[in-house]
Design an enzyme around this catalytic site. Structure first.
Site, mmCIF file in Angstrom:
data_model
loop_
_atom_site.group_PDB
_atom_site.id
_atom_site.type_symbol
_atom_site.label_atom_id
_atom_site.label_comp_id
_atom_site.label_asym_id
_atom_site.label_seq_id
_atom_site.Cartn_x
_atom_site.Cartn_y
_atom_site.Cartn_z
ATOM 1 N N LYS A 166 1.179 3.333 -3.929
ATOM 2 C CA LYS A 166 0.776 4.211 -5.031
ATOM 3 C C LYS A 166 0.910 3.435 -6.343
ATOM 4 O O LYS A 166 0.101 2.579 -6.608
ATOM 5 C CB LYS A 166 1.639 5.475 -5.027
ATOM 6 C CG LYS A 166 2.013 6.008 -3.643
ATOM 7 C CD LYS A 166 0.925 6.731 -2.902
ATOM 8 C CE LYS A 166 1.242 7.101 -1.471
ATOM 9 N NZ LYS A 166 2.397 7.878 -1.175
ATOM 10 N N ARG A 179 -3.841 20.502 0.710
ATOM 11 C CA ARG A 179 -2.400 20.526 0.494
ATOM 12 C C ARG A 179 -1.995 22.001 0.452
ATOM 13 O O ARG A 179 -1.839 22.593 -0.605
ATOM 14 C CB ARG A 179 -2.018 19.812 -0.812
ATOM 15 C CG ARG A 179 -1.875 18.307 -0.658
ATOM 16 C CD ARG A 179 -0.753 17.968 0.277
ATOM 17 N NE ARG A 179 -0.505 16.540 0.460
ATOM 18 C CZ ARG A 179 -0.399 15.944 1.653
ATOM 19 N NH1 ARG A 179 -0.603 16.623 2.765
ATOM 20 N NH2 ARG A 179 -0.098 14.672 1.753
ATOM 21 N N TYR A 194 8.972 -16.853 8.785
ATOM 22 C CA TYR A 194 9.590 -15.675 9.393
ATOM 23 C C TYR A 194 10.779 -15.211 8.560
ATOM 24 O O TYR A 194 10.971 -14.021 8.334
ATOM 25 C CB TYR A 194 10.030 -15.961 10.829
ATOM 26 C CG TYR A 194 10.443 -14.687 11.552
ATOM 27 C CD1 TYR A 194 9.491 -13.932 12.227
ATOM 28 C CD2 TYR A 194 11.755 -14.237 11.522
ATOM 29 C CE1 TYR A 194 9.843 -12.755 12.861
ATOM 30 C CE2 TYR A 194 12.118 -13.054 12.143
ATOM 31 C CZ TYR A 194 11.158 -12.318 12.822
ATOM 32 O OH TYR A 194 11.500 -11.140 13.431
ATOM 33 N N PHE A 239 -1.655 17.956 9.654
ATOM 34 C CA PHE A 239 -2.825 17.853 8.772
ATOM 35 C C PHE A 239 -3.638 16.586 9.021
ATOM 36 O O PHE A 239 -4.831 16.557 8.753
ATOM 37 C CB PHE A 239 -2.400 17.922 7.297
ATOM 38 C CG PHE A 239 -1.410 16.868 6.880
ATOM 39 C CD1 PHE A 239 -0.058 17.039 7.108
ATOM 40 C CD2 PHE A 239 -1.843 15.706 6.270
ATOM 41 C CE1 PHE A 239 0.864 16.070 6.725
ATOM 42 C CE2 PHE A 239 -0.931 14.727 5.879
ATOM 43 C CZ PHE A 239 0.427 14.908 6.116
ATOM 44 N N PHE A 283 8.263 16.622 0.384
ATOM 45 C CA PHE A 283 7.083 15.827 0.663
ATOM 46 C C PHE A 283 6.998 15.686 2.184
ATOM 47 O O PHE A 283 8.026 15.596 2.854
ATOM 48 C CB PHE A 283 7.116 14.449 -0.019
ATOM 49 C CG PHE A 283 5.844 13.695 0.248
ATOM 50 C CD1 PHE A 283 4.677 14.070 -0.383
ATOM 51 C CD2 PHE A 283 5.804 12.668 1.172
ATOM 52 C CE1 PHE A 283 3.476 13.431 -0.091
ATOM 53 C CE2 PHE A 283 4.608 12.020 1.468
ATOM 54 C CZ PHE A 283 3.438 12.400 0.834
ATOM 55 N N THR A 284 5.774 15.643 2.703
ATOM 56 C CA THR A 284 5.561 15.703 4.158
ATOM 57 C C THR A 284 6.436 14.715 4.943
ATOM 58 O O THR A 284 7.280 15.128 5.738
ATOM 59 C CB THR A 284 4.081 15.439 4.473
ATOM 60 O OG1 THR A 284 3.684 14.231 3.826
ATOM 61 C CG2 THR A 284 3.207 16.573 3.960
ATOM 62 N N ASP A 321 12.783 9.291 -4.864
ATOM 63 C CA ASP A 321 11.485 8.924 -4.296
ATOM 64 C C ASP A 321 10.656 8.427 -5.474
ATOM 65 O O ASP A 321 10.100 9.210 -6.244
ATOM 66 C CB ASP A 321 10.838 10.133 -3.619
ATOM 67 C CG ASP A 321 9.491 9.783 -2.988
ATOM 68 O OD1 ASP A 321 8.906 8.747 -3.375
ATOM 69 O OD2 ASP A 321 9.022 10.544 -2.127
HETATM 70 C C1 LIG Z 1 3.024 8.505 0.019
HETATM 71 C C2 LIG Z 1 4.320 9.079 -0.244
HETATM 72 C C3 LIG Z 1 5.411 8.834 0.600
HETATM 73 C C4 LIG Z 1 5.278 8.102 1.926
HETATM 74 O O1 LIG Z 1 4.880 6.803 1.743
HETATM 75 P P1 LIG Z 1 3.934 6.029 2.782
HETATM 76 O O2 LIG Z 1 3.765 4.694 2.137
HETATM 77 O O3 LIG Z 1 2.653 6.788 2.883
HETATM 78 O O4 LIG Z 1 4.645 5.953 4.088
HETATM 79 C C5 LIG Z 1 6.636 9.363 0.241
HETATM 80 N N1 LIG Z 1 6.787 10.100 -0.866
HETATM 81 C C6 LIG Z 1 5.765 10.367 -1.694
HETATM 82 C C7 LIG Z 1 5.984 11.194 -2.910
HETATM 83 C C8 LIG Z 1 4.494 9.875 -1.402
HETATM 84 O O5 LIG Z 1 3.485 10.165 -2.215
#
Ligand SMILES: *Cc1c(COP(=O)(O)O)cnc(C)c1O
Length: 460
Positions: free
Chosen positions: A262, A386, A76, A452, A128-129, A219
């Protein structure tokens, strides 16, 4: 002897295991798409042949990462995998303190809550969303400061992720530096089509923000892919390794949120990393509320181990060259068929310009959503909208009308072959041939947040 034969981008790995796919008929796909309300997010993955919905969490892990999964220390508190991850984040990226989170938005939530006060402005190089939504939920307002070129899909400028410093300066003059929560900088800007920011621009931004006492939050979801473009396109960086460039990018920012799903080659994971002790302390406190203890942040020990190994693999020059090389290969094929795509080709996918592809379908009839549905019908290739659906609504309820109305063909890392890339391009070309017969959609169900993902449509 000089040769004219160019060496291709071929993969620096070979297959050890394969996953069998179901092949579907046009009738089966039509049935599946209708059941999914013409939203590719609502398709069952078993009805999909080549899945380009996202490059998020869809990478193939290496044998080393899988071996790492077996070495999960599922304590933990104080898992040794956490300490391994901490070492790797410090040595590869150079940031000081680490808070793991279950994925990127977990980090965005915590950081937004700490750094944004009600009424603050958060300038960024395109929204970004999830990032913008967390900024808004924390009481902030996002302001786009990306260069104008980023909104023009035909402009070949190599660094369309760059910040327009005069746009930032206007905001600082209008609201005062104290009202700026931080500058939100994405590398390899997702919504612009995977377009990189240059180190020259980032250095200028650093100098400007230093003068005004403003933080830069990075980011860093696709920082290695951005670094590859810097190596290939920016003056003076041709001889630097991707690893060195990644470190330099990070050194020009104050902290970062990471979706490790990613670049970092894992199926789940993320983190927040920051150089300021006080922000770190608060984040370490908050992660316990939203994610889990500060040494696991919603992740299993094995996930952190796979992430630590994946990060190291992600900054390898041969890896990143093949990764981006495959995307560029697909882009060239699409261009050969005359398909309108965002240029230059970005790092993680091909973005087809739906406005140009289907000029007779207005944005209010969901141009890109329509195109994504048609590509699936043709071949079982799943892509993502998109455009206006992803852009959602403003806090006051009005629709955002984004300039870019795109369909994203996102390429998972180390998953598909060159033959798959050929099928994708051929299928899109076939839809292009019959584009004049295609009709738009109407939305029949709209969720409140991030619509979306779950919106439903019917044919007009
Ligand atoms: C995917 C993504 C996020 C969010 O990350 P999650 O792991 O999906 O929560 C933030 N910024 C960018 C540029 C992304 O591509």
């Amino acid at each position: 002897m000089a040769t004219k034969i160019k060496r291709s981008w071929a993969e620096p790995y070979k297959m050890k295991m394969v996953e069998l796919l179901k092949m579907t008929t046009p009738a089966q796909r039509k049935k599946a798409l209708t059941a999914a309300g013409y939203n590719t997010f609502l398709l069952k993955s078993e009805d999909v042949y080549i899945d380009l919905l996202t490059d998020s969490g869809t990478s193939a892990m290496s044998d080393r990462q899988w071996a790492g999964m077996m070495m999960g220390d599922e304590a933990y508190a104080g898992s040794k995998n956490f300490y391994h991850l901490e070492d790797v984040v410090k040595s590869v990226y150079g940031y000081k303190y680490l808070v793991p989170t279950h994925q990127g938005r977990g980090a965005e939530n915590i950081l937004s809550k700490i750094l944004i006060k009600k009424g603050n402005i958060v300038p960024g190089n395109m929204y970004f969303t999830t990032t913008r939504l967390h900024q808004e939920l924390a009481g902030g307002r996002f302001e786009d400061i990306i260069i104008d070129e980023a909104h023009d899909p035909d402009n070949e400028f190599p660094f369309k992720g760059n910040v327009d410093l005069s746009k930032l300066d206007k905001l600082v003059k209008k609201y005062g530096a104290k009202k700026i929560a931080y500058v939100s900088i994405a590398t390899s800007v997702n919504m612009a089509g995977g377009q990189p920011i240059s180190l020259k621009n980032l250095k200028e931004l650093r100098a400007y923000t230093k003068k005004h006492g403003i933080l830069i939050i990075h980011d860093m979801t696709r920082v290695a892919e951005n670094a590859y473009f810097i190596q290939q396109k920016e003056k003076d960086y041709g001889n630097k390794s991707v690893k060195a460039i990644v470190k330099e990018i990070c050194s020009l920012t104050d902290g970062a949120t990471m979706s490790a799903k990613k670049d970092a080659l894992v199926n789940i994971g993320g983190f927040l990393t920051i150089n300021d002790w006080n922000i770190f302390e608060e984040a370490r406190n908050m992660v316990v509320v939203y994610e889990g203890l500060h040494t696991y942040g919603g992740l299993a020990g094995r996930d952190m181990e796979a992430m630590a190994i994946g990060i190291k693999e992600s900054v390898d020059d041969d890896h990143i060259r093949a990764r981006v090389g495959q995307v560029i290969y697909l882009g060239e094929k699409m261009k050969d068929y005359g398909i309108p795509i965002v240029r230059p080709t970005g790092s993680h996918g091909i973005f087809v310009d739906a406005k140009k592809f289907l000029p007779h379908i207005p944005q209010t009839a969901y141009t890109a959503q329509t195109l994504a549905a048609e590509v699936y019908l043709d071949s079982g290739v799943r892509t993502m909208e998109r455009g206006i659906v992803s852009a959602g609504r403003k806090p006051n309820g009005e629709n955002y009308f984004p300039k870019l109305e795109l369909v994203r063909f996102t390429i998972p890392r180390r998953v598909y072959t060159q033959a798959h890339m050929d099928v994708i391009a051929e299928s899109t070309a076939r839809v292009f041939e019959r584009r004049h017969q295609i009709k738009g959609l109407k939305m029949v169900y709209e969720p409140k947040y991030l619509r979306f993902f779950q919106a439903r449509f019917e044919k007009l």
